[in-house]
Design an enzyme around this catalytic site. Structure first.
Site, PDB file in Angstrom:
ATOM      1  N   SER A  14      42.645 112.424  25.761  1.00 23.07           N
ATOM      2  CA  SER A  14      43.483 112.706  24.655  1.00 23.07           C
ATOM      3  C   SER A  14      44.588 111.543  24.355  1.00 23.07           C
ATOM      4  O   SER A  14      44.938 111.447  23.216  1.00 23.07           O
ATOM      5  CB  SER A  14      44.388 114.076  24.837  1.00 23.07           C
ATOM      6  OG  SER A  14      45.437 114.156  25.816  1.00 23.07           O
ATOM      7  N   ASN A  15      45.031 111.042  25.460  1.00 21.13           N
ATOM      8  CA  ASN A  15      45.910 109.909  24.858  1.00 21.13           C
ATOM      9  C   ASN A  15      45.125 108.686  24.289  1.00 21.13           C
ATOM     10  O   ASN A  15      45.522 108.109  23.557  1.00 21.13           O
ATOM     11  CB  ASN A  15      46.627 109.315  26.511  1.00 21.13           C
ATOM     12  CG  ASN A  15      47.546 110.297  26.921  1.00 21.13           C
ATOM     13  OD1 ASN A  15      48.869 109.948  26.074  1.00 21.13           O
ATOM     14  ND2 ASN A  15      47.781 111.136  27.655  1.00 21.13           N
ATOM     15  N   LEU A  86      41.844 107.108  36.853  1.00 20.51           N
ATOM     16  CA  LEU A  86      42.261 107.685  38.311  1.00 20.51           C
ATOM     17  C   LEU A  86      42.078 106.591  39.353  1.00 20.51           C
ATOM     18  O   LEU A  86      42.238 106.903  40.372  1.00 20.51           O
ATOM     19  CB  LEU A  86      41.658 109.019  38.392  1.00 20.51           C
ATOM     20  CG  LEU A  86      41.976 109.989  37.581  1.00 20.51           C
ATOM     21  CD1 LEU A  86      41.553 111.353  37.837  1.00 20.51           C
ATOM     22  CD2 LEU A  86      43.576 110.100  37.254  1.00 20.51           C
ATOM     23  N   HIS A 105      52.101 107.169  33.590  1.00 15.61           N
ATOM     24  CA  HIS A 105      52.081 107.946  34.792  1.00 15.61           C
ATOM     25  C   HIS A 105      52.962 109.433  34.230  1.00 15.61           C
ATOM     26  O   HIS A 105      53.959 109.151  33.903  1.00 15.61           O
ATOM     27  CB  HIS A 105      52.423 107.502  36.077  1.00 15.61           C
ATOM     28  CG  HIS A 105      52.517 108.590  37.099  1.00 15.61           C
ATOM     29  ND1 HIS A 105      51.652 108.914  37.815  1.00 15.61           N
ATOM     30  CD2 HIS A 105      53.520 109.227  37.915  1.00 15.61           C
ATOM     31  CE1 HIS A 105      51.832 109.525  38.869  1.00 15.61           C
ATOM     32  NE2 HIS A 105      53.035 110.001  38.923  1.00 15.61           N
TER      33      HIS A 105
HETATM   34  C1  GRF Z   1      47.775 112.174  31.333  1.00 11.58           C
HETATM   35  O1  GRF Z   1      48.891 113.193  32.011  1.00 11.58           O
HETATM   36  C2  GRF Z   1      48.333 110.880  31.741  1.00 11.58           C
HETATM   37  O2  GRF Z   1      49.782 110.756  31.963  1.00 11.58           O
HETATM   38  C3  GRF Z   1      47.740 110.718  33.115  1.00 11.58           C
HETATM   39  O3  GRF Z   1      46.567 111.228  33.054  1.00 11.58           O
HETATM   40  C4  GRF Z   1      46.542 112.321  31.908  1.00 11.58           C
HETATM   41  C5  GRF Z   1      45.308 111.829  30.951  1.00 11.58           C
HETATM   42  O4  GRF Z   1      45.355 112.817  30.136  1.00 11.58           O
HETATM   43  N1  GRF Z   1      47.586 109.071  33.598  1.00 11.58           N
HETATM   44  P1  GRF Z   1      44.245 112.559  28.923  1.00 11.58           P
HETATM   45  O5  GRF Z   1      42.849 112.214  29.358  1.00 11.58           O
HETATM   46  O6  GRF Z   1      44.636 111.226  28.041  1.00 11.58           O
HETATM   47  O7  GRF Z   1      44.205 113.829  28.219  1.00 11.58           O
END
Ligand code: GRF
Length: 193
Positions: A14-15, A86, A105
């Site tokens: 989603s980011n 990750l 993070h």
């Molecule tokens: C987010 O909480 C980010 O801070 C962390 O992993 C999560 C990723 O979420 N590094 P998405 O895959 O972007 O929905």
């Protein structure tokens, strides 16, 4: 010549999608590919919807680095953004992209960081510790989890009745609000002059 950024994501993405949409009206920065370590991660669906090539590699291939570096060079990538990725970034990748890899993070580093501290694990640890604040940290990536120099932090309140899920919602909101602009500022600073 547009500045080319590769997005790395292990999960939903989603980011990654939020970042791509933010820059869709800004031709100077483009996102030619998305790389994951999970072939079935939803980020591949998002990539397909947005017409962006996405690839998946094994942990072994990330540790070795050469296949991924070859692909990044093929796409003439200038910069790497970890958006929910990750795995630890291996030395070959760090050497190929010195000071060109950043991560987000979902907590206020240096607290609540390090191996195993991701997703709900982070928010549960923050709530269980009775913290009154949490937030996001955007930092350069080095050879240790979550220990590179900090670029930006944003804070949210942790209320007594907050759960890891309600805190996650507040932190995600900060990510979507701030991450694209921080990337834009970094690129502007590194391409100025
Ligand atoms: C987010 O909480 C980010 O801070 C962390 O992993 C999560 C990723 O979420 N590094 P998405 O895959 O972007 O929905």
């Amino acid at each position: 010549m547009a500045y080319k950024i590769a997005l790395f994501a292990s999960g939903s993405g989603s980011n990654a999608e939020n970042i791509i949409r933010y820059f869709s009206e800004k031709p100077g920065i483009v996102f030619p590919l998305i790389i994951s370590n999970k072939p079935d991660a939803f980020v591949h669906e998002r990539a397909k919807t947005m017409g962006i090539p996405s690839f998946s590699f094994s942990k072994k291939e990330f540790d070795e680095g050469d296949k991924i570096i070859r692909l990044l060079k093929e796409y003439k990538i200038n910069f790497i953004v970890l958006a929910g990725f990750l795995l630890k970034i291996s030395s070959p990748l760090l050497e190929a992209f010195p000071n060109k890899i950043i991560n987000i993070h979902p907590a206020l580093l240096p607290k609540f960081g390090g191996k195993g501290m991701y997703g709900q694990h982070v928010h549960r640890a923050v709530v269980n510790a009775g913290e009154t604040q949490s937030g996001i940290t955007i930092h350069y990536v080095n050879e240790k989890y979550d220990e590179g120099s900090i670029i930006f932090q944003a804070i949210c309140e942790v209320l007594p009745d907050d759960t890891p899920e309600s805190l996650a919602e507040k932190v995600h909101a900060l990510e979507y609000l701030h991450f694209p602009g921080v990337i834009e500022n970094i690129v502007k600073a590194s391409t100025k002059g």
